[in-house]
Design an enzyme around this catalytic site. Structure first.
Site, short mmCIF file in Angstrom:
data_model
loop_
_atom_site.label_atom_id
_atom_site.label_comp_id
_atom_site.label_asym_id
_atom_site.label_seq_id
_atom_site.Cartn_x
_atom_site.Cartn_y
_atom_site.Cartn_z
N ASP A 181 55.67 -28.19 29.63
CA ASP A 181 56.83 -29.01 29.96
C ASP A 181 58.12 -28.29 29.55
OD1 ASP A 181 55.25 -31.10 30.93
OD2 ASP A 181 55.03 -31.98 28.94
N TYR B 94 48.16 -26.36 19.78
CA TYR B 94 49.56 -26.76 19.79
C TYR B 94 50.00 -27.18 18.40
CZ TYR B 94 48.85 -27.30 24.87
OH TYR B 94 48.55 -27.09 26.19
N ASP C 166 57.70 -38.46 25.97
CA ASP C 166 58.37 -37.42 25.18
C ASP C 166 59.88 -37.65 25.24
OD1 ASP C 166 59.27 -36.45 27.62
OD2 ASP C 166 58.06 -34.62 27.57
N ARG D 252 51.43 -35.34 24.95
CA ARG D 252 52.32 -36.50 25.06
C ARG D 252 51.52 -37.81 25.02
NH1 ARG D 252 55.20 -36.25 30.32
NH2 ARG D 252 53.87 -34.53 30.99
#
Length: 238
Positions: A57, A85, A99, A191
């Site tokens: 993203d 992540y 988000d 997310r």
């Protein structure tokens, strides 16, 4: 056997794998376009195949696997790898995109939340899950990405998808912020994990920072800074 990561001298048409640290605010497509343009100028050609394995993203940073030339045939293989992540979840609110790309649409109390509850919520979101992707995502329905339909206000049914979260470790708690390290299968939306953690805590949650640090065997230390990479792809000499 996977292609090795590539360092100069580059053989772009035969095939390269470039691990690029995507800057915040750039789309994955932006980065691919910038790299493709530099390679075309370097080779003096109008066309060359360049693609990436796994979208990040715009808000996110970190590892974007870019293949060139003949190695673009390996993109599917790279997409299927596990990923790691790091990032931050902010509790006490939600957004439509899960988000910080969209404005807060609801707020919730956080006074009842304890460290034990947060760690238990992370544990409950570890393992094999049926995950609902965010409506603001690149998943295609009827040939169109969901985020385009969402921005037009269209109601779309999103189906849960099987994913695996191998590890969901909490590294910092300073409410309303919670930092994490997550290792997961392909197709996992961090997310959605942020949103689901908020629900598990009888509150809300949305993602406010995200960085991809590994893809399969490829590590953060091997990534190219985008500006540094572009500097070592010189223009073709006249």
């Amino acid at each position: 056997m996977l292609p090795p990561t590539t360092t100069p001298p580059f053989t772009f048409q035969d095939g390269c794998l470039l691990l690029v640290d995507k800057p915040k605010g750039w789309t994955s497509f932006d980065v691919v376009n910038k790299v493709r343009w530099a390679i075309r100028k370097h080779l003096g050609v109008k066309k060359i195949k360049v693609g990436h394995a796994g979208t990040l993203d715009p808000m996110a940073t970190g590892m974007l696997n870019i293949c060139t030339g003949k190695w673009t045939k390996r993109l599917q293989e790279l997409q299927g790898m596990d990923k790691t992540y790091t990032g931050t979840i902010t509790l006490g609110a939600t957004t439509a995109s899960y988000d910080a790309e969209e404005p807060i649409n609801a707020t919730f109390p956080t006074e009842h939340i304890t460290e034990e509850m947060i760690r238990a919520a992370a544990e409950s979101l570890t393992g094999d899950l049926e995950q609902l992707p965010p409506i603001f995502s690149a998943i295609k329905v009827d040939g169109q990405p969901l985020y385009k339909k969402a921005r037009r206000g269209e109601m779309v049914e999103v189906k849960a998808r099987p994913v695996t979260v191998h590890e969901f470790n909490i590294t910092r708690i300073e409410l309303p912020e919670v930092d994490f390290i997550i290792s997961c299968s392909k197709g996992t939306y961090i997310r959605s994990l942020a949103y689901d953690m908020g629900k598990a805590l009888n509150s809300g949650g949305y993602l406010t920072a995200l960085r991809r640090t590994t893809v399969g065997p490829f590590e953060e230390k091997d990534m190219w800074n985008l500006e540094a990479l572009l500097k070592v792809i010189p223009e073709k000499e006249a």
